[in-house]
Write a protein that holds these residues in place. Structure first.
Motif, PDB file in Angstrom:
ATOM      1  N   LEU A   1      12.571  83.951 -39.193  1.00 38.51           N
ATOM      2  CA  LEU A   1      11.397  83.433 -40.129  1.00 38.51           C
ATOM      3  C   LEU A   1      10.170  84.546 -39.937  1.00 38.51           C
ATOM      4  O   LEU A   1       9.213  83.916 -40.542  1.00 38.51           O
ATOM      5  N   ALA A   2      10.261  85.495 -39.231  1.00 41.32           N
ATOM      6  CA  ALA A   2       9.180  86.434 -39.140  1.00 41.32           C
ATOM      7  C   ALA A   2       8.423  86.865 -40.528  1.00 41.32           C
ATOM      8  O   ALA A   2       7.163  86.598 -40.652  1.00 41.32           O
ATOM      9  N   PRO A   3       9.072  87.176 -41.645  1.00 41.73           N
ATOM     10  CA  PRO A   3       8.532  87.522 -42.739  1.00 41.73           C
ATOM     11  C   PRO A   3       7.698  86.410 -43.529  1.00 41.73           C
ATOM     12  O   PRO A   3       6.792  86.762 -44.189  1.00 41.73           O
ATOM     13  N   ILE A   4       8.003  84.923 -43.074  1.00 37.53           N
ATOM     14  CA  ILE A   4       7.391  83.959 -43.593  1.00 37.53           C
ATOM     15  C   ILE A   4       5.962  83.965 -43.013  1.00 37.53           C
ATOM     16  O   ILE A   4       4.724  83.873 -43.546  1.00 37.53           O
ATOM     17  N   GLN A   5       5.891  84.527 -41.788  1.00 38.38           N
ATOM     18  CA  GLN A   5       4.531  84.376 -40.976  1.00 38.38           C
ATOM     19  C   GLN A   5       3.636  85.425 -41.471  1.00 38.38           C
ATOM     20  O   GLN A   5       2.505  85.194 -41.852  1.00 38.38           O
ATOM     21  N   THR A   6       4.205  86.673 -42.185  1.00 38.04           N
ATOM     22  CA  THR A   6       3.359  87.661 -42.576  1.00 38.04           C
ATOM     23  C   THR A   6       2.782  87.300 -44.079  1.00 38.04           C
ATOM     24  O   THR A   6       2.295  88.141 -44.766  1.00 38.04           O
ATOM     25  N   GLY A   7       3.661  86.288 -44.851  1.00 41.30           N
ATOM     26  CA  GLY A   7       3.497  85.863 -46.194  1.00 41.30           C
ATOM     27  C   GLY A   7       3.875  86.906 -47.223  1.00 41.30           C
ATOM     28  O   GLY A   7       3.325  87.358 -48.080  1.00 41.30           O
ATOM     29  N   VAL A   8       5.085  87.570 -46.945  1.00 38.25           N
ATOM     30  CA  VAL A   8       5.705  88.492 -47.417  1.00 38.25           C
ATOM     31  C   VAL A   8       5.707  88.014 -49.063  1.00 38.25           C
ATOM     32  O   VAL A   8       6.035  87.017 -49.403  1.00 38.25           O
ATOM     33  N   ASN A   9       5.567  89.206 -50.012  1.00 38.73           N
ATOM     34  CA  ASN A   9       5.550  89.098 -51.390  1.00 38.73           C
ATOM     35  C   ASN A   9       6.081  90.451 -52.022  1.00 38.73           C
ATOM     36  O   ASN A   9       5.232  91.194 -52.335  1.00 38.73           O
ATOM     37  N   LEU A  10       7.325  90.628 -52.133  1.00 45.12           N
ATOM     38  CA  LEU A  10       7.818  92.081 -52.465  1.00 45.12           C
ATOM     39  C   LEU A  10       8.629  91.761 -54.008  1.00 45.12           C
ATOM     40  O   LEU A  10       9.510  90.678 -53.983  1.00 45.12           O
ATOM     41  N   GLN A  11       8.421  92.322 -54.918  1.00 49.67           N
ATOM     42  CA  GLN A  11       9.120  92.066 -56.384  1.00 49.67           C
ATOM     43  C   GLN A  11       9.624  93.462 -56.837  1.00 49.67           C
ATOM     44  O   GLN A  11       8.617  94.488 -56.718  1.00 49.67           O
ATOM     45  N   THR A  12      10.999  93.544 -56.915  1.00 49.10           N
ATOM     46  CA  THR A  12      11.542  94.870 -57.577  1.00 49.10           C
ATOM     47  C   THR A  12      12.362  94.664 -58.715  1.00 49.10           C
ATOM     48  O   THR A  12      12.554  93.487 -58.881  1.00 49.10           O
ATOM     49  N   THR A  13      12.749  95.906 -59.259  1.00 48.86           N
ATOM     50  CA  THR A  13      13.843  95.428 -60.509  1.00 48.86           C
ATOM     51  C   THR A  13      15.185  95.003 -59.737  1.00 48.86           C
ATOM     52  O   THR A  13      15.967  94.184 -60.564  1.00 48.86           O
ATOM     53  N   GLU A  14      15.498  95.315 -58.424  1.00 52.58           N
ATOM     54  CA  GLU A  14      16.730  94.744 -57.710  1.00 52.58           C
ATOM     55  C   GLU A  14      16.574  93.288 -57.326  1.00 52.58           C
ATOM     56  O   GLU A  14      17.553  92.449 -57.253  1.00 52.58           O
TER      57      GLU A  14
ATOM     58  N   HIS B   1      13.734  90.035 -55.392  1.00 56.64           N
ATOM     59  CA  HIS B   1      12.439  89.837 -54.784  1.00 56.64           C
ATOM     60  C   HIS B   1      12.439  89.002 -53.595  1.00 56.64           C
ATOM     61  O   HIS B   1      13.720  88.773 -53.116  1.00 56.64           O
ATOM     62  N   MET B   2      11.394  89.001 -52.725  1.00 53.66           N
ATOM     63  CA  MET B   2      11.371  88.170 -51.470  1.00 53.66           C
ATOM     64  C   MET B   2      10.047  87.742 -51.353  1.00 53.66           C
ATOM     65  O   MET B   2       8.926  88.591 -51.300  1.00 53.66           O
ATOM     66  N   ILE B   3       9.944  86.348 -51.668  1.00 53.48           N
ATOM     67  CA  ILE B   3       8.693  85.905 -51.825  1.00 53.48           C
ATOM     68  C   ILE B   3       8.352  84.654 -50.919  1.00 53.48           C
ATOM     69  O   ILE B   3       9.438  83.934 -50.767  1.00 53.48           O
ATOM     70  N   THR B   4       7.194  84.637 -50.283  1.00 48.88           N
ATOM     71  CA  THR B   4       6.975  83.245 -49.654  1.00 48.88           C
ATOM     72  C   THR B   4       6.190  82.436 -50.429  1.00 48.88           C
ATOM     73  O   THR B   4       5.239  82.749 -51.365  1.00 48.88           O
ATOM     74  N   VAL B   5       6.912  81.161 -50.603  1.00 50.46           N
ATOM     75  CA  VAL B   5       5.939  79.952 -51.224  1.00 50.46           C
ATOM     76  C   VAL B   5       5.915  78.677 -50.461  1.00 50.46           C
ATOM     77  O   VAL B   5       6.437  78.720 -49.267  1.00 50.46           O
ATOM     78  N   THR B   6       5.074  77.501 -50.819  1.00 50.89           N
ATOM     79  CA  THR B   6       5.188  76.539 -50.159  1.00 50.89           C
ATOM     80  C   THR B   6       5.843  75.516 -51.070  1.00 50.89           C
ATOM     81  O   THR B   6       5.473  75.299 -52.353  1.00 50.89           O
ATOM     82  N   ILE B   7       6.982  74.626 -50.518  1.00 48.72           N
ATOM     83  CA  ILE B   7       7.507  73.637 -51.175  1.00 48.72           C
ATOM     84  C   ILE B   7       7.467  72.476 -50.288  1.00 48.72           C
ATOM     85  O   ILE B   7       7.783  72.437 -49.205  1.00 48.72           O
ATOM     86  N   ARG B   8       7.177  71.224 -50.766  1.00 43.48           N
ATOM     87  CA  ARG B   8       7.136  70.102 -50.057  1.00 43.48           C
ATOM     88  C   ARG B   8       6.221  70.250 -48.760  1.00 43.48           C
ATOM     89  O   ARG B   8       6.564  69.730 -47.581  1.00 43.48           O
ATOM     90  N   GLY B   9       5.225  70.993 -48.942  1.00 46.28           N
ATOM     91  CA  GLY B   9       4.213  71.234 -47.745  1.00 46.28           C
ATOM     92  C   GLY B   9       4.886  72.219 -46.549  1.00 46.28           C
ATOM     93  O   GLY B   9       4.061  72.347 -45.524  1.00 46.28           O
ATOM     94  N   MET B  10       6.209  72.576 -47.181  1.00 45.21           N
ATOM     95  CA  MET B  10       6.730  73.637 -45.911  1.00 45.21           C
ATOM     96  C   MET B  10       6.766  75.102 -46.466  1.00 45.21           C
ATOM     97  O   MET B  10       7.031  75.258 -47.834  1.00 45.21           O
ATOM     98  N   PRO B  11       6.558  76.181 -45.509  1.00 45.92           N
ATOM     99  CA  PRO B  11       6.648  77.431 -45.904  1.00 45.92           C
ATOM    100  C   PRO B  11       8.183  77.815 -46.274  1.00 45.92           C
ATOM    101  O   PRO B  11       9.080  77.499 -45.580  1.00 45.92           O
TER     102      PRO B  11
ATOM    103  N   SER C   1      22.491  86.328 -56.753  1.00 43.81           N
ATOM    104  CA  SER C   1      22.686  85.711 -55.288  1.00 43.81           C
ATOM    105  C   SER C   1      21.413  85.814 -54.747  1.00 43.81           C
ATOM    106  O   SER C   1      20.423  86.519 -55.125  1.00 43.81           O
ATOM    107  N   GLY C   2      21.116  84.915 -53.826  1.00 38.08           N
ATOM    108  CA  GLY C   2      19.979  84.690 -53.047  1.00 38.08           C
ATOM    109  C   GLY C   2      19.947  83.769 -51.875  1.00 38.08           C
ATOM    110  O   GLY C   2      21.104  83.057 -51.658  1.00 38.08           O
ATOM    111  N   ALA C   3      18.668  83.590 -51.238  1.00 41.26           N
ATOM    112  CA  ALA C   3      18.616  82.601 -50.082  1.00 41.26           C
ATOM    113  C   ALA C   3      17.347  81.941 -50.073  1.00 41.26           C
ATOM    114  O   ALA C   3      16.424  82.423 -50.674  1.00 41.26           O
ATOM    115  N   LEU C   4      17.319  80.720 -49.578  1.00 35.58           N
ATOM    116  CA  LEU C   4      16.018  80.078 -49.498  1.00 35.58           C
ATOM    117  C   LEU C   4      15.971  79.741 -47.766  1.00 35.58           C
ATOM    118  O   LEU C   4      17.047  78.999 -47.448  1.00 35.58           O
ATOM    119  N   MET C   5      14.741  80.012 -47.260  1.00 36.12           N
ATOM    120  CA  MET C   5      14.799  79.910 -46.017  1.00 36.12           C
ATOM    121  C   MET C   5      13.304  78.763 -45.831  1.00 36.12           C
ATOM    122  O   MET C   5      12.382  79.511 -45.987  1.00 36.12           O
TER     123      MET C   5
END
Length: 153
Positions: A72-85, A87-97, A108-112
């Protein structure tokens, strides 16, 4: 001395997460599995369930302990990375990071979801869009997962 079978099983912290790894309509869900490990200086609990729909796959998991804290470390820093390959972004859904990662090439991807400082719910997926993955993740009860993660043994 004979121990009742249920008393032994009830002792495992992962048990409380298994009913929360719900069936997903239109998906073939495998049997949920779990593991709890206690060491002198650390503990870890995981519960997982895999789902398939043709070639598409979804892997749901709950992790409680130091492993979750690290992930969960990247969530603490509020990472926001977008590339052609992808992305890795932090959002809030249902009040949770939530940390959303996506790999454009193999779709493919993941939601944490950060349930707490040392507990997370994640969905790793392949063969579905990120939007559908978010919809699938929302079919799980995040608040119930969060409550179960906060319960002490």
């Amino acid at each position: 001395m004979h121990w009742p079978h249920s008393a032994v099983l009830a002792d495992q912290p992962f048990q409380r997460f298994l009913p929360l790894l719900v069936d997903l309509a239109g998906w073939q869900g495998k049997k949920p599995e779990g593991m709890s490990m206690q060491m002198s200086d650390a503990s870890m609990t995981t519960a997982t369930r895999d789902y398939e729909r043709g070639p598409a796959q979804v892997h749901a998991s709950v992790v409680v302990g130091q492993a979750a804290e690290g992930a969960l470390a990247p969530i603490q820093t509020g990472v926001n990375l977008q590339t052609t390959e992808g992305h890795m972004i932090t959002v809030t859904i249902r009040g949770m990071p939530v940390l959303k990662t996506f790999n454009t090439k193999d779709k493919s991807g993941a939601l944490m979801v950060a349930l707490s400082k040392d507990a997370m719910f994640s969905i790793a997926y392949e063969g579905v869009t990120e939007d559908e993955a978010v919809q699938l993740a929302e079919k799980f009860n995040w608040n119930a997962l969060q409550t179960a993660a906060q319960m002490k043994k």
